[in-house]
Structure formats: C-alpha cells, structure tokens
Design an enzyme around this catalytic site. Structure first.
Site, PDB file in Angstrom:
ATOM      1  N   GLY A  86      42.288  49.867  50.237  1.00 39.59           N
ATOM      2  CA  GLY A  86      43.531  49.511  50.920  1.00 39.59           C
ATOM      3  C   GLY A  86      44.095  50.673  51.726  1.00 39.59           C
ATOM      4  CB  THR A 109      38.560  53.495  43.950  1.00 46.17           C
ATOM      5  OG1 THR A 109      38.564  52.447  42.978  1.00 46.17           O
ATOM      6  CG2 THR A 109      37.280  53.385  44.746  1.00 46.17           C
ATOM      7  CG  ASP A 153      38.343  49.614  41.061  1.00 50.99           C
ATOM      8  OD1 ASP A 153      38.539  49.837  39.861  1.00 50.99           O
ATOM      9  OD2 ASP A 153      39.219  49.173  41.830  1.00 50.99           O
ATOM     10  NE  ARG A 163      37.457  42.014  12.326  1.00 53.68           N
ATOM     11  CZ  ARG A 163      38.432  42.785  11.902  1.00 53.68           C
ATOM     12  NH1 ARG A 163      38.587  44.006  12.409  1.00 53.68           N
ATOM     13  NH2 ARG A 163      39.275  42.376  10.988  1.00 53.68           N
ATOM     14  N   GLY A 202      38.142  47.410  37.378  1.00 55.10           N
ATOM     15  CA  GLY A 202      37.097  47.359  38.407  1.00 55.10           C
ATOM     16  C   GLY A 202      37.380  46.391  39.533  1.00 55.10           C
ATOM     17  NE  ARG A 203      42.029  46.937  43.248  1.00 57.25           N
ATOM     18  CZ  ARG A 203      43.342  46.832  43.058  1.00 57.25           C
ATOM     19  NH1 ARG A 203      43.882  45.667  42.805  1.00 57.25           N
ATOM     20  NH2 ARG A 203      44.109  47.898  43.116  1.00 57.25           N
TER      21      ARG A 203
HETATM   22  O1  F6P Z   1      41.732  49.938  41.861  1.00 63.00           O
HETATM   23  C1  F6P Z   1      41.930  50.658  40.691  1.00 63.00           C
HETATM   24  C2  F6P Z   1      42.528  49.786  39.636  1.00 63.00           C
HETATM   25  O2  F6P Z   1      42.678  50.565  38.455  1.00 63.00           O
HETATM   26  C3  F6P Z   1      41.772  48.498  39.343  1.00 63.00           C
HETATM   27  O3  F6P Z   1      40.622  48.709  38.561  1.00 63.00           O
HETATM   28  C4  F6P Z   1      42.843  47.679  38.678  1.00 63.00           C
HETATM   29  O4  F6P Z   1      42.608  46.300  38.842  1.00 63.00           O
HETATM   30  C5  F6P Z   1      44.073  48.079  39.433  1.00 63.00           C
HETATM   31  O5  F6P Z   1      43.809  49.343  40.027  1.00 63.00           O
HETATM   32  C6  F6P Z   1      45.300  48.184  38.588  1.00 63.00           C
HETATM   33  O6  F6P Z   1      46.365  48.472  39.425  1.00 63.00           O
HETATM   34  P1  F6P Z   1      47.805  48.886  38.903  1.00 63.00           P
HETATM   35  O7  F6P Z   1      47.769  50.348  38.619  1.00 63.00           O
HETATM   36  O8  F6P Z   1      48.685  48.529  40.044  1.00 63.00           O
HETATM   37  O9  F6P Z   1      48.086  48.084  37.678  1.00 63.00           O
END
Ligand code: F6P
Length: 375
Positions: free
Chosen positions: A117, A138, A140, A175, A183-184
């Site tokens: 972004g 990132t 991710d 369990r 990771g989005r």
């Molecule tokens: O993009 C990095 C990340 O940690 C993703 O893995 C996660 O979905 C998101 O950001 C979480 O964002 P926030 O910090 O806004 O909760």
C-alpha cells in the site's frame, strides 16, 4: 544531493529502524547530506512538528529495536484521507498538499519504507513529481519485485517457535492445536513456519481447503497411534467455494481486517470428535527485535536506497535478486502481488513430507477414535 527525507508507512515490521539507521549513516557519512524524517508515514508532511531532523546520534542504538522511531500509520493514504470539513468527516484527496510540503522542504529524495500500500502511494507521488525511492518492508513477503522483504524472517522465526511450543503441549494432551498466522492474502508465513516446525496441516490462501480433508489427515494420524496434530492456518485461508473470514469490514480508509479462520477450523475439528485449541499469534509476529538476517537485509536496503537516490534512480525500489541488492521500477515491482507458487518446490516438499494442504482427494476412513476428548 543535499537533503533527503525518510518515512515508514503501513504496518510495522522488524527491521524498520535498521533501514532508517542505514539511510541516515550512509547519507551523512558518504554523501554529506542532511536527513529529515516524517513522523507517522505520509501524515508527517501534513502535521505540525511532523518533520524531524535525523542526525547520527538519533539513530544510535536503534539497530536491534523493533517498531520504528518515526512512527507509522496504515490509514495515512494522502489520496484518501479522512478530514473534517465544516464539522463533517469526509474522505478527500490531499496528495497535492503533501507534494507541496515535500517540495517546500527542498527534499532531493524521499526514501519510502513500506509494503504494498505505502509503495503504491509512493509510485503515485512519483508521477506527481516527488523523487521517491522505495524500500520493501512487510512480514507478509508479498511484494513480487524482490525475493524477500525485511521483516519476514523475524515473523517466520517467531511463528516457528510457536509451532514448536504448541507441539509439546499438543502431544501431552492428545489435542489438535490450530495456529492462526498473519500474511493477508499470501501464505508464506504459514507455509514456511509449518514446514520448519513440522506441522501436519498447512492451510494457505493460495490453496482453498476442504474441511473433510483436514479431518481425514487427523484421523489418519490417530489410526496410526498419534493422537495430536498441528494445523498452521494463514489468516487469509478460505474453504473451497467459501469466503475469507474477517473480524472487521473495511471502508474508504481502512482495509478489511482478516481474522477468525483459526476458530472456524478449530470448531470443525471439535465437531469431528477431536479436542482442539486455537492460538491466534497476531501482532507478536511483528513485535520485538529483528533477527540477524532482517538486520542485515534492512541495513543493505537502507544503504542501497541512498546510493540509488544519489544516482537519480527515482520511482524505483531496492530489491534482493540472487542474493544481490538491485533495483526495480516501483510499478513493475508492484504490478502483480507475490503469492505462494502452489506448484513450487516448497509446496511439493511439504506434500512429500506428508503435510496436508486440505485439497487432497478423500480416501475412505474409519470413524474417529474418540481419544483426547477427556478434558
Ligand atoms: O501486512 C502486515 C500485517 O501484519 C498482516 O499480516 C495483517 O493482516 C495486518 O498487517 C494486520 O494489520 P493491523 O496491524 O492493522 O492489525
């Protein structure tokens, strides 16, 4: 090059401070440049006190520190900013104000450290005349213009430790342990930590799963006398024909927040007669000190960003290719998001080790043993 700016945008990632430090040290010591930092991403250019000088003493001791000394924001898009006009909250494009502020500061280059972004915004600002250089960050690891983003190795290390720790308690109690990881839309953290930690099932966004295939894997293990299992599930994973699970919807400013698929999977596993527990690792994956690899990569990225600026390589991003730092146009780096190659060696390796991805064909299985249900 006399003056350069640096900002950190989007979610934080371990190694941000290492990049800032490398930018400041290289700019001052190699190029004799003045350096300023923008607080809280692009917001720094629009807020009083948002621009701060960065000298050598400001970056002393920050190499092992998580977070970012500049602060960050993941709602700071100048092309869609929430502002109050006549007492009413509206979303506006304030990018021209940001561009003017950057020009007024007399920046010869702006190093933007961010993920998908933040770097998209940097590219748009570049087309508006801002001399940007991108640094890919990132946890991710979902930016295709580089082999690896800094922050990923730390998140992976933390996730793998969690898998290791869940293993011992899972085995003790017979369990099924479900670990939901970040990771989005990219499954790298779940895939790599699942393989590194020896998970039995890995669910990633790139391979939609069937619930029955998860149960089949757990039953197969139980039939062989192993009454515990570890499931690594990426927050963006979804069932075949189903949707991703969100804990919060998005709007013009906030992206939707993924979260909850771990509990969906854990609930299903219990319905099948196995005792399950769900751990959502969350922001632990982003906090704290970066690994040595991330410090090393972040430092190389930061120094290379300043060299690229000195060469006038604006609109480009530093990247890692064949273990060398190179550069790539931001628009090319971001054109297609990076995803796990479902036919790549990592997935093939995992399948060969017997790890299920939830898309396996079902073979007839006997009923659950019921072991592990006694609290
Ligand atoms: O993009 C990095 C990340 O940690 C993703 O893995 C996660 O979905 C998101 O950001 C979480 O964002 P926030 O910090 O806004 O909760």
């Amino acid at each position: 090059m006399r003056k350069i700016g640096v900002l950190t945008g989007g979610g934080d990632a371990p190694g941000l401070n290492a990049v800032i430090r490398a930018v400041v040290k290289t700019a001052i010591q190699v190029y004799g440049c003045e350096v300023v930092g923008a607080r809280d991403g692009y917001d720094g250019f629009a807020s009083p006190g948002g621009i701060i000088p960065l000298g050598l003493s400001d970056v002393r001791g920050i190499l092992p520190r998580g977070g970012t000394i500049l602060g960050t924001a993941n709602r700071g898009n100048p092309f869609a900013r929430k502002v109050v006009r006549n007492g009413v909250e509206v979303v506006e494009d304030v990018s021209d104000e940001i561009v003017d502020a950057i020009h007024e500061l007399g920046l010869d280059a702006l190093v933007v450290i961010g993920g998908d972004g933040t770097l998209h915004i940097a590219d748009e600002l570049h087309y508006k005349g801002v001399p940007v250089i991108g640094v890919p960050k990132t946890i991710d690891n979902d930016i295709s213009g580089t082999e690896i983003t800094f922050g990923f190795d730390t998140a992976l290390t933390i996730a793998t430790e969690a898998v290791d720790r869940l293993h011992t308690t899972a085995e003790a109690h017979h369990r099924v342990m479900v670990l939901e990881l970040m990771g989005r839309d990219a499954g790298f953290i779940a895939l790599h930590s699942g393989v590194a930690g020896g998970a039995d099932v890995i669910l990633i966004p790139e391979i939609p799963f069937r619930f029955e295939a998860i149960a089949a894997k757990i039953r197969q293990r139980a039939e062989r006398g192993t009454y515990f299992s570890i499931i690594c599930v990426s927050e963006g994973a979804r069932p075949q024909g189903g949707a991703q699970v969100y804990s919060r919807s998005g709007d013009a400013v906030y992206v939707p927040r993924l979260g909850g698929v771990g509990h969906l999977v854990g609930g299903y596993v219990e319905e099948q007669g196995f005792e399950a527990r769900v751990t959502v690792l969350g922001h632990v994956q982003r906090g704290g000190t970066p690994t040595a690899f991330d410090r090393w990569l972040a430092t190389r990225y930061g120094a290379a960003a300043v060299r690229l600026a000195a060469e006038g390589g604006f609109g480009q991003m530093v990247s890692l290719k064949n273990a060398r730092i190179e550069s790539v146009a931001l628009k090319d780096a971001l054109a297609v998001p990076k995803r796990v190659d479902v036919n790549g060696d990592a997935v093939i390796t995992a399948r060969g080790l017997g790890i299920a991805f939830g898309d396996e064909p079902l073979t007839p299985v006997s009923s659950p043993t019921g072991r592990g249900m006694q609290g």
